[in-house]
Enzyme design. Structure first.
Site, short mmCIF file in Angstrom:
data_model
loop_
_atom_site.label_atom_id
_atom_site.label_comp_id
_atom_site.label_asym_id
_atom_site.label_seq_id
_atom_site.Cartn_x
_atom_site.Cartn_y
_atom_site.Cartn_z
N SER A 656 34.26 47.07 19.52
CA SER A 656 34.49 48.11 20.52
C SER A 656 35.72 48.96 20.21
O SER A 656 35.96 49.96 20.88
CB SER A 656 34.65 47.48 21.91
OG SER A 656 35.77 46.62 21.96
N LYS A 699 38.10 47.20 31.38
CA LYS A 699 38.91 48.03 30.47
C LYS A 699 39.45 49.26 31.21
O LYS A 699 40.63 49.60 31.09
CB LYS A 699 38.08 48.45 29.26
CG LYS A 699 37.75 47.29 28.32
CD LYS A 699 36.86 47.74 27.17
CE LYS A 699 36.58 46.59 26.21
NZ LYS A 699 35.70 46.97 25.09
#
Length: 798
Positions: A656, A699
């Site tokens: 990611s 996140k």
């Protein structure tokens, strides 16, 4: 030239799924009607097939995560299937009168086991009432006296003949206390010891010779005395046996009439008939003992010989058994043989055999946890053997390793017909499938449970019903529509999807339990409201939030270097998710890149330091592929670069960060500064297309809270993959900040869009000759890379 980024912003209304409260109106939810399990249609079909399939080997492995509702759904289906089937048989162990170490099995119909035990118990009561009093009747006493007279007659005749012979020799015979003696006669009178001593030597010698002769005659006459005694004893025993048997036979006949339809019981009663008379005479008529046993001891001994050991009792018409064994140890699953001690000696018998879960489930269904099963020694192999042979055996788990002197039993094996359902996760299933061929043969049906449930109106209403039924079951106050909406929203958050609910209803029920606790502690009255759910969520976050707060505090104190304003070349705010136990939180991480002349390529510092795992290394390699495809079409790409996730001291996995790493690398190549007010997450392929990542909510929230603590500027935000928009289930404070324009979330589907947001210039579109506009990001990157290539090639040419 800067570009407009408004088109990439995600509107606030798309940051969370819409859940109209009217959908959960209590008027639409009937809590009195039991709600069927929702979702898992594929698993339901597999279970229906596996439970219906009668052939051997079609046992079921239910694959799914704990809390996904596997056990609830399976229990519901098993209850339905079991109720439609015939009641399972009962099995007993009975005494093997020929070999007590090898008890026999006995088949019974449902309900007959306790009936048979009751009848045997009544039989023992009758026998204890009859014996030994049965031998006091006149008929028995007359026959016994006749046997005694016959013996005494023979004995008396023998003694009389010896006595006559002795008298003819002037000797008299005495019999006293079972002993026979002789005395001489003088003038018709027997001599005593004193008179005998006064006789002369010749007279005494003559008497001694005569005495020896008489004793010889007596011995000859009584030579058959042991035979007479044996004949008398045999006759007495036969009389006693026949008398006892005549009294017992009608009792056994009555039992045989009651169980005439069961050949197994009739065979058992026939064996009892052949042994019970001797047992009665031995236990209840023990005339040789000076201390007769009391009734309690006698009853126990009779029960240990004749009372059937009912392993599992059934009720007529109760259907097939359904058993869930929570602790599948060897004894709990396969049964055991207990031991007792008497005066220091260890013994066992068929009455000490105990059933296991296999016996209780025989004729029905057995539910087991695969992980618990596999962690117990010896169990997996023995379970497979039982399923393959269709027999249940009870023995000591270490019987093969026991000493030769050990006392144990070898019970007869019981026919086994059971459907086993194993509960396990994917790792266990695929491991068994790969390494155990017998597993594939025995568990041919996979019931694969989903982690999510589709968010449609029907399922939402069903979810609300389950929530309210849980509250009703535990006598909680009524749950308001708004509170239900928040609980369902929590389920969507756990599923990380706007169109899917988490199948783990246990987590939702746990939150409801915590909400009830908050409601009670606040001294509230009335319904459970939304503010109670919010307070429970806040308390839960507080309990598990120490690590995330510590991490953010270190960033604010600049122990960890993260910027939320300004610009920097070769530095970008990446986003990571940390999962430690129950604590899951997102935190920013600075990603830096440096570029210099050379031909070493792009070095992944995390991999070189053995901190980067395989998927992260794959992401860096894809980045290298992107650079070669994008810029290396017209000249050899020669570059040396280093990429690192700064102040990372643990293992890094996942790709990611690949898009963030590329942006940092492009910034370092072009010397264009990156806007530090933005953070970025997302993976990419070699063509620059952005791909979804996990943990998007954590996140975003992690970077938002850092910006909030440092001070929101209105320009801060997060860049995420466009395909992750459906996964957005953000907390209300983040959504509120987006609505006010204090924070932004950008969704991109190509890395060029991310570059434009971070670097503030157009990325540039390739011309027909493969070049890019000079002032574009790709144009500047190509010029710099071409320059570095010329430097390297020129150096090589010197």
């Amino acid at each position: 030239m800067t570009v407009s980024n408004d088109a990439l912003k995600v509107p606030a209304k798309q940051l969370c799924a819409e859940l109209p409260e009217t959908l959960f109106s209590k008027s639409q939810v009937d809590v009195n009607v039991k709600q069927k399990f929702i979702g898992h249609e594929r698993a339901k079909e597999a279970l229906n097939f596996g439970l219906s399939m009668p052939s051997t080997g079609f046992n079921v492995f239910a694959k799914g995560e704990p809390g996904s509702g596997r056990q609830t759904l399976i229990s519901q289906m098993l209850a339905e299937f079991a109720s439609q089937q015939d009641t399972a048989n009962e099995w007993c162990y009975i005494n093997n009168f020929d070999d007590h170490q090898a008890p026999h099995k006995l088949y019974l119909n449902a309900g007959e086991g306790k009936q048979l035990q009751g009848k045997i118990n009544s039989l023992i009561d009758d026998l204890m009432d009859l014996f030994p009093e049965i031998f006091d009747n006149p008929g028995y006493q007359r026959q016994k006296a006749a046997i005694d007279r016959a013996f005494n007659k023979k004995y008396d005749e023998a003694i009389e003949s010896v006595e006559e012979h002795a008298y003819s020799k002037d000797v008299v015979l005495y019999e006293e206390k079972g002993e026979i003696s002789f005395a001489p006669l003088v003038d018709g009178k027997p001599l005593n010891d004193k008179d005998f001593a006064n006789l002369d030597e010749a007279k005494r010698t003559e008497f001694y010779q005569l005495l020896e002769e008489l004793e010889t005659i007596l011995s000859e006459k009584l030579l058959e005395l042991p035979l007479w005694k044996r004949e008398s004893s045999v006759a007495l025993r036969k009389l006693k046996f026949d008398t006892a048997e005549q009294s017992i036979r009608p009792l056994i006949k009555e039992l045989e009439r009651e169980f005439a339809a069961n050949l197994g019981v009739l065979k058992y009663l026939h064996q009892v008939k052949g042994s019970i008379t001797e047992a009665v005479l031995d236990i209840l008529v023990d005339e040789s003992s000076d201390n007769p046993r009391d009734d309690k001891a006698c009853r126990k001994m009779m029960e240990e010989r004749f009372m059937p050991n009912l392993l599992v009792s059934r009720l007529p018409n109760e259907g097939a058994p359904v058993v869930y064994e929570q602790n599948p140890t060897y004894q709990n699953l396969f049964g055991s043989i207990d031991y007792s001690s008497f005066q220091g000696a260890v013994y066992t018998n068929y009455r000490l055999i105990r059933s296991g879960a296999l016996h209780r489930a025989n004729g029905g269904y057995l539910l087991l946890d695969a992980e618990k099963l596999l962690t117990q020694p010896m169990i997996w192999q023995r379970l497979k053997l039982a399923l393959k042979t269709g027999e249940a055996q009870i023995d000591h788990p270490y019987a093969d390793m026991a000493m030769g002197s050990s006392v144990s039993l070898q019970p007869e094996k019981i026919p086994l017909k059971v459907k086993v359902i194993l509960l396990g996760n994917s790792e266990i299933y695929y491991t068994l499938q790969e390494y155990d061929q017998e597993f594939t043969e025995l568990f041919r049906v996979l019931a694969d449970f989903d982690r999510h449930v589709d968010k449609n109106e029907e399922n939402l209403k069903a979810y609300a019903t389950l929530i309210r039924q849980h509250a009703q079951k535990h006598d909680y106050p009524a749950v308001s529509d708004k509170a239900v909406s928040l609980l369902v929203r929590y389920s969507l958050r756990k599923a990380e999807h706007q169109q899917r609910l988490s199948a783990n209803i246990v987590q939702i029920n746990d939150l409801l339990d915590e909400t009830k606790f908050i409601w009670q502690n606040q001294g509230s009255s009335g319904n459970i409201e939304a503010n109670h759910v919010e307070a429970a969520l806040a308390a839960k976050a507080r309990r598990t939030g120490r690590l995330s707060e510590t991490w953010l505090q270190e960033i604010k104190e600049e122990q960890v270097l993260i910027s939320t304003d300004g610009q920097a070349v070769g530095k970008v705010n990446g986003l990571t998710v940390l999962e430690i136990g129950d604590s899951v939180f997102g935190t920013p991480a600075r990603i830096s890149a440096t570029v210099y002349a050379g031909a070493q390529g792009v070095t992944d510092i995390e991999r070189e330091a053995e901190l980067g795992k395989s998927i992260h290394s794959k992401g860096v390699l894809l980045l290298i592929g992107y650079l070669g495809h994008k810029y290396g079409q017209s000249f050899p790409l020669s570059i040396s670069a280093n990429i690192a996730i700064e102040q990372s001291y643990g293992h890094i996995d996942g790709d990611s960060a690949s898009m963030a790493e590329l942006c940092a690398l492009i910034s370092s190549i072009t010397k264009l500064p990156i806007n530090q007010e933005l953070a970025i997450t997302g993976s990419m392929n070699q063509h620059g297309e952005v791909q979804s990542i996990g943990g998007v909510n954590e996140k975003i929230e992690g970077f938002y809270r850092l910006c909030r603590d440092k001070g929101l500027t209105g320009s801060q935000g997060v860049i995420v993959p466009k395909t992750n928009k459906m996964n957005l289930m953000l907390d209300p404070d983040v959504i509120e900040a987006v609505e006010k324009g204090e924070f932004s979330i950008y969704a991109v589907d190509h890395v060029d869009q991310a570059l434009e947001l971070l670097l503030g210039q157009t990325a540039g579109v390739a011309k027909r000759d493969g070049t890019y506009p000079r002032k574009s990001i790709h144009g500047l990157a190509m010029d710099k890379l071409s320059y570095l290539s010329d430097m390297i090639n020129g150096g090589d040419g010197e």
